[in-house]
Design a protein around this motif. Structure first.
Motif, PDB file in Angstrom:
ATOM      1  N   VAL A 165       0.729  -1.099  -0.095  1.00  0.00           N
ATOM      2  CA  VAL A 165       0.061  -0.015  -0.086  1.00  0.00           C
ATOM      3  C   VAL A 165       0.860   1.405  -0.029  1.00  0.00           C
ATOM      4  CG1 VAL A 165      -1.455   1.426   1.327  1.00  0.00           C
ATOM      5  CG2 VAL A 165      -2.050  -1.080   0.956  1.00  0.00           C
ATOM      6  N   PRO A 166       1.973   1.358   0.917  1.00  0.00           N
ATOM      7  CA  PRO A 166       2.654   2.710   0.653  1.00  0.00           C
ATOM      8  C   PRO A 166       3.373   2.685  -0.657  1.00  0.00           C
ATOM      9  CG  PRO A 166       3.177   1.407   2.839  1.00  0.00           C
ATOM     10  CD  PRO A 166       2.280   0.480   2.076  1.00  0.00           C
ATOM     11  N   VAL A 167       3.867   1.908  -1.225  1.00  0.00           N
ATOM     12  CA  VAL A 167       4.447   2.094  -2.458  1.00  0.00           C
ATOM     13  C   VAL A 167       3.618   2.523  -3.471  1.00  0.00           C
ATOM     14  CG1 VAL A 167       5.732   0.705  -4.272  1.00  0.00           C
ATOM     15  CG2 VAL A 167       6.236   0.210  -2.198  1.00  0.00           C
ATOM     16  N   VAL A 168       2.136   1.555  -3.567  1.00  0.00           N
ATOM     17  CA  VAL A 168       1.176   2.082  -4.498  1.00  0.00           C
ATOM     18  C   VAL A 168       0.675   3.694  -4.290  1.00  0.00           C
ATOM     19  CG1 VAL A 168      -1.148   1.492  -5.475  1.00  0.00           C
ATOM     20  CG2 VAL A 168       0.540  -0.300  -4.831  1.00  0.00           C
ATOM     21  N   VAL A 172       0.776   6.509  -7.123  1.00  0.00           N
ATOM     22  CA  VAL A 172      -0.209   7.290  -7.549  1.00  0.00           C
ATOM     23  C   VAL A 172      -0.109   8.876  -7.185  1.00  0.00           C
ATOM     24  CG1 VAL A 172      -2.761   7.770  -6.937  1.00  0.00           C
ATOM     25  CG2 VAL A 172      -2.083   5.340  -7.088  1.00  0.00           C
ATOM     26  N   SER A 173       0.445   9.089  -6.125  1.00  0.00           N
ATOM     27  CA  SER A 173       0.600  10.438  -5.615  1.00  0.00           C
ATOM     28  C   SER A 173       1.562  11.074  -6.786  1.00  0.00           C
ATOM     29  CB  SER A 173       1.197  10.635  -4.254  1.00  0.00           C
ATOM     30  OG  SER A 173       0.089  10.265  -3.342  1.00  0.00           O
ATOM     31  N   GLY A 174       2.676  10.434  -6.927  1.00  0.00           N
ATOM     32  CA  GLY A 174       3.594  10.746  -8.028  1.00  0.00           C
ATOM     33  C   GLY A 174       3.070  10.767  -9.578  1.00  0.00           C
ATOM     34  N   PHE A 175       2.267  10.172 -10.010  1.00  0.00           N
ATOM     35  CA  PHE A 175       1.729  10.247 -11.170  1.00  0.00           C
ATOM     36  C   PHE A 175       0.840  11.569 -11.398  1.00  0.00           C
ATOM     37  CE2 PHE A 175      -1.829   9.730 -14.179  1.00  0.00           C
ATOM     38  CZ  PHE A 175      -0.991   9.348 -15.273  1.00  0.00           C
ATOM     39  N   PHE A 176       0.034  11.649 -10.271  1.00  0.00           N
ATOM     40  CA  PHE A 176      -1.103  12.923 -10.423  1.00  0.00           C
ATOM     41  C   PHE A 176      -0.352  14.168 -10.006  1.00  0.00           C
ATOM     42  CE2 PHE A 176      -4.242   9.662 -10.285  1.00  0.00           C
ATOM     43  CZ  PHE A 176      -5.219   9.978 -11.373  1.00  0.00           C
ATOM     44  N   LEU A 177       0.835  14.084  -9.312  1.00  0.00           N
ATOM     45  CA  LEU A 177       1.647  15.445  -9.100  1.00  0.00           C
ATOM     46  C   LEU A 177       2.160  15.735 -10.384  1.00  0.00           C
ATOM     47  CD1 LEU A 177       2.948  17.469  -7.282  1.00  0.00           C
ATOM     48  CD2 LEU A 177       4.707  15.952  -6.701  1.00  0.00           C
ATOM     49  N   LEU A 206       8.151   7.215 -17.068  1.00  0.00           N
ATOM     50  CA  LEU A 206       8.779   8.405 -17.207  1.00  0.00           C
ATOM     51  C   LEU A 206       8.037   9.523 -16.294  1.00  0.00           C
ATOM     52  CD1 LEU A 206      10.595  10.576 -18.936  1.00  0.00           C
ATOM     53  CD2 LEU A 206       8.382  10.948 -20.340  1.00  0.00           C
ATOM     54  N   ALA A 207       6.799   9.314 -16.171  1.00  0.00           N
ATOM     55  CA  ALA A 207       6.003  10.194 -15.262  1.00  0.00           C
ATOM     56  C   ALA A 207       6.266   9.677 -13.686  1.00  0.00           C
ATOM     57  CB  ALA A 207       4.341  10.060 -15.396  1.00  0.00           C
ATOM     58  N   LEU A 208       6.375   8.605 -13.503  1.00  0.00           N
ATOM     59  CA  LEU A 208       6.521   8.038 -12.033  1.00  0.00           C
ATOM     60  C   LEU A 208       8.257   8.593 -11.725  1.00  0.00           C
ATOM     61  CD1 LEU A 208       5.110   4.526 -11.812  1.00  0.00           C
ATOM     62  CD2 LEU A 208       4.159   6.672 -11.093  1.00  0.00           C
ATOM     63  N   GLY A 209       9.243   8.411 -12.751  1.00  0.00           N
ATOM     64  CA  GLY A 209      10.621   8.776 -12.385  1.00  0.00           C
ATOM     65  C   GLY A 209      10.452  10.240 -12.020  1.00  0.00           C
ATOM     66  N   PHE A 210       9.534  11.116 -12.546  1.00  0.00           N
ATOM     67  CA  PHE A 210       9.693  12.444 -12.190  1.00  0.00           C
ATOM     68  C   PHE A 210       8.940  12.811 -10.888  1.00  0.00           C
ATOM     69  CE2 PHE A 210       7.723  16.862 -12.485  1.00  0.00           C
ATOM     70  CZ  PHE A 210       8.979  17.602 -12.984  1.00  0.00           C
ATOM     71  N   GLY A 211       7.830  12.104 -10.856  1.00  0.00           N
ATOM     72  CA  GLY A 211       6.870  12.597  -9.773  1.00  0.00           C
ATOM     73  C   GLY A 211       6.976  11.905  -8.294  1.00  0.00           C
TER      74      GLY A 211
END
Length: 279
Positions: A165-168, A172-177, A206-211
């Motif tokens: 759950v913490p990883v997911v 999720v937060s990184g993608f939407f950020l 790419l989005a996760l690596g940024f967010g």
């Protein structure tokens, strides 16, 4: 893995861009500082009035013994302050982006100008752009909140709640950020909220690596203030990587090529002699 590293490099490039252009970095600090002052004032007020709020929330404890009543209300006040602090951490970035929409729009445009130019403006009025940005930010916050409630329920599952759950949640937060930060540059290209989500989902690593690194960094609101200008710059560079083609400026219509010359038409030749009339 390569796209994850590429997203992280965009984040670092944005921070370096902000450091190299100090005037624009200072310009981009203003919304974060305004948000920080508002949040600090709200948290101080919550801490000061938490005792009164705890009394108001727990009227059923008025007839309890003094020790039990005091313990319950002290715990309630502590939970109020802790919940307010957690809410501040979760919402700080979204509120800063809403407050700083005009600032970050100018910063993003400047990044595009320096890096080779961007698309032509859409020609929308400022209030249409503001309403568009507020609507998209609200949609993003509601989606994240809904997923957060689901993950909160899953956090009570043994083992899974403490590992998966913490990883997911961070992903999720990184993608939407990333979506929120790239919204300014994507809106300049005419993309709606759904189109932006679809575009980023197609390049998910790419989005996760940024967010995701930004989510971990933004857990400290003071750090978020100073990193936000570079985050906006990096998000603009990321959009330029996803959408490198800029529309060519409209020019005068090209002249039509002249028609090919037609083959000359032969005129009538001498008439053949007719038959000699007979007497």
């Amino acid at each position: 893995m390569r796209q994850l590293l590429q997203g992280f490099r965009h984040l670092l490039r944005g921070q370096r861009w902000a450091v190299r252009h100090g005037r624009w970095w200072g310009f981009g600090l203003l919304p974060g500082l305004v948000s920080l002052v508002l949040y600090v004032a709200a948290l101080v007020a919550l801490a000061v009035w938490s005792g009164d709020l705890a009394d108001w929330i727990t009227p059923f404890a008025d007839h309890w013994s003094s020790g039990a009543r005091t313990a319950l209300r002290d715990l309630t006040a502590l939970l109020l302050v802790g919940g307010g602090l957690m809410l501040a951490v979760v919402t700080f970035t979204a509120v800063t982006l809403m407050i700083g929409e005009p600032f970050y729009e100018s910063l993003s445009e400047r990044v595009e100008d320096i890096e080779g130019g961007g698309p032509a403006p859409l020609g929308l009025s400022w209030w249409r752009q503001l309403l568009w940005g507020l609507r998209d930010a609200l949609a993003s916050v509601l989606i994240v909140a809904g997923i957060g409630v689901l993950l909160f329920g899953c956090s009570f599952v043994p083992v899974v709640g403490q590992t998966v759950v913490p990883v997911v949640g961070a992903c999720v937060s990184g993608f939407f950020l990333t979506e929120q930060l790239t919204a300014v540059a994507f809106q300049r290209r005419g993309l709606t909220f759904r189109q932006r989500v679809r575009r980023l989902r197609g390049r998910l690593p790419l989005a996760l690596g940024f967010g995701v690194p930004l989510v971990l960094l933004f857990l400290i609101p003071l750090v978020a203030v100073f990193a936000m200008p570079g985050a906006v710059a990096g998000a603009t560079l990321l959009v330029r990587d996803l959408d490198p083609a800029n529309p060519a400026p409209a020019g005068p219509p090209a002249a039509a090529p002249p028609p090919a010359p037609s083959a000359p038409v032969a005129g009538p030749g001498p008439s053949a002699p007719g038959p000699t009339p007979t007497a």
